[in-house]
Structures are given as C-alpha cells and as structure tokens.
Design an enzyme around this catalytic site. Structure first.
Site, PDB file in Angstrom:
ATOM      1  CE1 TYR A 258       1.011  -6.903 -24.496  1.00 22.22           C
ATOM      2  CE2 TYR A 258       0.266  -8.352 -22.742  1.00 22.22           C
ATOM      3  CZ  TYR A 258       0.178  -7.914 -24.045  1.00 22.22           C
ATOM      4  OH  TYR A 258      -0.729  -8.478 -24.900  1.00 22.22           O
ATOM      5  CB  CYS A 259       4.418  -2.556 -24.459  1.00 25.02           C
ATOM      6  SG  CYS A 259       5.131  -1.370 -25.610  1.00 25.02           S
ATOM      7  N   PRO A 260       3.700  -0.397 -21.467  1.00 22.12           N
ATOM      8  CG  PRO A 260       4.325   0.299 -19.333  1.00 22.12           C
ATOM      9  CD  PRO A 260       4.574  -0.768 -20.348  1.00 22.12           C
TER      10      PRO A 260
END
Lengths: 282, 127
Positions: free
Chosen positions: A148-150
């Site tokens: 998540y949120c790369p």
C-alpha cells in the site's frame, strides 16, 4: 549517502516525543504540528527537530484517494472496522496507523540547498538502517509492488515492506515523514486497505492507478527480524542513533512562538481535510 | 532549462505573465523537473484573495508535496480547472497548458519586485 549523512549531522537536534499521547491525539494534529515545525525550523526560529508520533486506528488517506469513485462506501467500511480517517497533506496514498506503527518526522531547514528531494529520503533511509544495524539484515529502498502507498523509497527486508516515507515542503523547511510498522501483522493491515480500495473503486476505470494490494508483501519489523519489538524499543534505537549525530541533543516541546503557528496550520489542515472529504459529496 | 524571457519569476519558482491589468501564474520548468511527475494540483477558487508570499495551493508529485506561494497579492479571477484531471500538464507544458491561476493584482507594481529571466536563471544556478 554522504549528503544524507551531512543532513543527519546537525549542531542541535530537538526531539519532540509524542509517541504515547493516547487515543485522543488526532492525526490531523500531527500534520498541523509538522507544518508549524517546518515553518519554524525553515525560518531559523528553531533547530532541526525530530518528532515521534503514534495514532490509534487511523487510516491516513492520500490526496488522490479523495478521487476514488465510491469513496463514501470505502469510508463507511473503515468506520465499520473501527478506524478513523483523515486526508494528509504530504504525498502518497492510504496507509494504516495504529498502536503498532511508529511515525517519525525529521524537520530540516532547506538553507543548505534548495529543492533536493532525494536527499531527504536518503537521510531517513540512513537513519533507519542505523537503527537496526545490529540485526545485520539488509534494509533496501525501492518500490515494493503490491504494497500500500507504493513509492521509490519503500523500505523493505527480503522483499517485504515495513515502512514508507513521504515529504512535505513549506516555508524553507522540509518534513520527511516515515511510518514504521513495528509490530502486529503487516499483511492484515494491507488486507484492510485492499478491501478499502476494492469497495471504493469497484470495477470503475480511473485515470489514476490505485495500488493492486498483495497483502503478503507487507510485514512488521517484529515479523521480519524475528523478535518482539515494541514502540519504546524502537524509540530507544531512534534516540541513540540521532544522539550520535548531534552536537547538542535535547528533548523539547513546541515553543511559545510555535504554538500560535501550530493553531494556524492546524486550522488549515482541518479545513483542507473537510474540503477533500467534501469532494466525495459532489 | 526553459526560462521564457518575457516572464517574471519568484524565489519560490512561480512564473508570472502580465496580461493587461491581470497576471497569469504557474510554476517554472525548473520546479517541475525537480519535483518529478506531478499527480495532483490543489488550487484556490475564483474569488479567493491571495497575498504575496503566502500559500495559495499545493502541488503533489510522486516525490513530495510543495506549497505554492502567491507571487503577487490580489483576487483570483480564473483557475485552471483542467489541472484537476490533467496534473501531468505541469510536467508537459509548465508555461502554457499548466497555467494555474489568473490574479487581478491589488497593486500591479508588485510585479517589479519579481526576478527577470536572467536573474532567475542565476538563482537556480546557485541552487
């Protein structure tokens, strides 16, 4: 990396520890505080400042998340799972904060060099590497697909991400913020966001690409290092490393000059949060 | 780095184009190249007041979020709504398609305080 080292070396580091303020400490306050610190550190009113913070069961959304086509449904889902949510003012997409996630902010003056964004990221990466050097595990920086949120400065061990970094620049100050998943299950946190995106996006084609989350690529430091770590353990490691890079190291709080700055930035953060979440009703 | 001669520039990397009694504002080619791929632009609404050197919005790239500072005081009379759906215009066309706001200045002479293209080029060289 030498440039990052030079940023970690400060004549004075002030540390503001807000890692144990409890359930009523809102993430909105945190972003308001970092903005106030950016303004005071950037203008030379205050020395370089490191702040630690923990928030209970909060999903911090990115600006782009406010454009999810069924965001209202996703937010209801988060509420049903007992999470609060806010839209942050620094970059990226949704992340999970809870009692097992330690956030650190390094607030640095930009006086040495104008816009040099990578240097801020390298500094935080270096700090985290030194904090856990005794485990002799390589901490890599680079995007972890499926997290998540790369981003380019995802921090990982053995391909599993345990931390993400974002940055915000304001008034000649830069706030480099990291969340460190200290304990608990990284994949469970990722599963929560996978479901959030599934509910908020459904099958709609969106211009912006939201992450295709693969829960197993996320893990906590306790899981990756095979030891039981708590927030205090990591705080001690953090303070020890920072102290070694500082001529003058002291614990502090917001000064009398910073408090009105905080209230002014906090109002902006609240207003902006409402505006961003208000977009969903349009 | 593209720095059009006919524009004026602020220390915060905004450009200003004088159009009669109004000014058009955006961010410079240098700023967009340092920020990387822009993913979101947050702008005020038409009718809002802006104050010189005070923030009027923010720009989010894949690397960071930066505040946008008004190069001149006045009233916002036009906002580039296209940037809502096409933030990449800031990277592709910082001086044309990615203008951000049009301001009706409260004092047009504030433009004289801004840098010329040569002065701005000198400043970014020092950075």
């Amino acid at each position: 990396m030498n440039e990052a080292l030079s940023l970690l070396h400060q004549e004075e580091w002030r540390v503001i520890d807000q890692s144990a303020l409890g359930v009523h400490f809102s993430a909105l306050q945190s972003f308001g505080i970092d903005d106030a610190l950016c303004a005071s550190v950037g203008s030379g009113l205050a020395p370089a400042t490191a702040r630690s913070w923990v928030h209970h069961r909060t999903i911090v959304l990115g600006i782009q998340d406010s454009k999810l086509p069924y965001l209202e449904d996703g937010l209801k889902f988060l509420e049903s799972k007992g999470y609060q949510y806010i839209v942050r003012n620094s970059g990226g997409l949704a992340v999970v904060l809870d009692e097992g996630v330690l956030n650190l902010s390094l607030i640095l003056p930009e006086k040495e060099k104008g816009i040099d964004i990578n240097r801020g990221y390298e500094t935080m990466w270096l700090l985290v590497k030194e904090m856990f050097a005794d485990f002799q595990k390589e901490i890599e920086a680079g995007e972890i697909y499926g997290s998540y949120c790369p981003g380019s400065y995802d921090l990982s061990i053995g391909g599993k991400k345990f931390a993400g970094i974002s940055q915000r620049r304001l008034r000649s100050g830069a706030a480099v913020q990291i969340y460190l998943c200290v304990n608990g299950s990284g994949s469970e946190r990722a599963q929560l966001l996978k479901e959030f995106y599934s509910i908020s996006k459904k099958q709609i084609q969106t211009k912006f690409q939201y992450p295709n989350i693969i829960p197993d690529v996320m893990a906590s430091l306790s899981e990756l290092l095979g030891v039981s770590l708590n927030i205090q353990d990591v705080m001690l490691r953090f303070l020890k490393v920072l102290k070694q890079y500082s001529g003058n190291f002291n614990a502090g709080q917001l000064t009398g000059e910073e408090i009105p700055l905080f209230y002014s930035y906090y109002d902006r953060v609240i207003e902006r949060n409402e505006k961003m979440l208000g977009l969903i009703a349009d | 780095m593209n720095t059009p001669k006919e524009l004026r520039y602020s220390e915060e990397h905004e450009w200003v184009k004088v159009e009669g009694n109004k000014v058009r504002v955006g961010i410079t080619d240098f700023a967009q190249s340092e920020l990387g791929d822009i993913v979101f632009v947050e702008l005020p609404e038409a009718g809002d007041k802006v104050t010189v050197n005070e923030p009027f919005g923010s720009v989010e790239s894949v690397k960071t979020v930066s505040e946008l500072y008004a190069p001149i005081s006045g009233k916002v009379v036009e906002v580039n709504e296209e940037l809502n759906d096409n933030p990449e215009f800031v990277n592709e066309s910082p001086y044309e398609k990615a203008w951000m706001i049009v301001i009706e200045p409260s004092d047009i002479s504030e433009v004289d305080n801004l840098m010329t293209a040569e002065q701005y080029e000198e400043m970014i060289k020092e950075d």
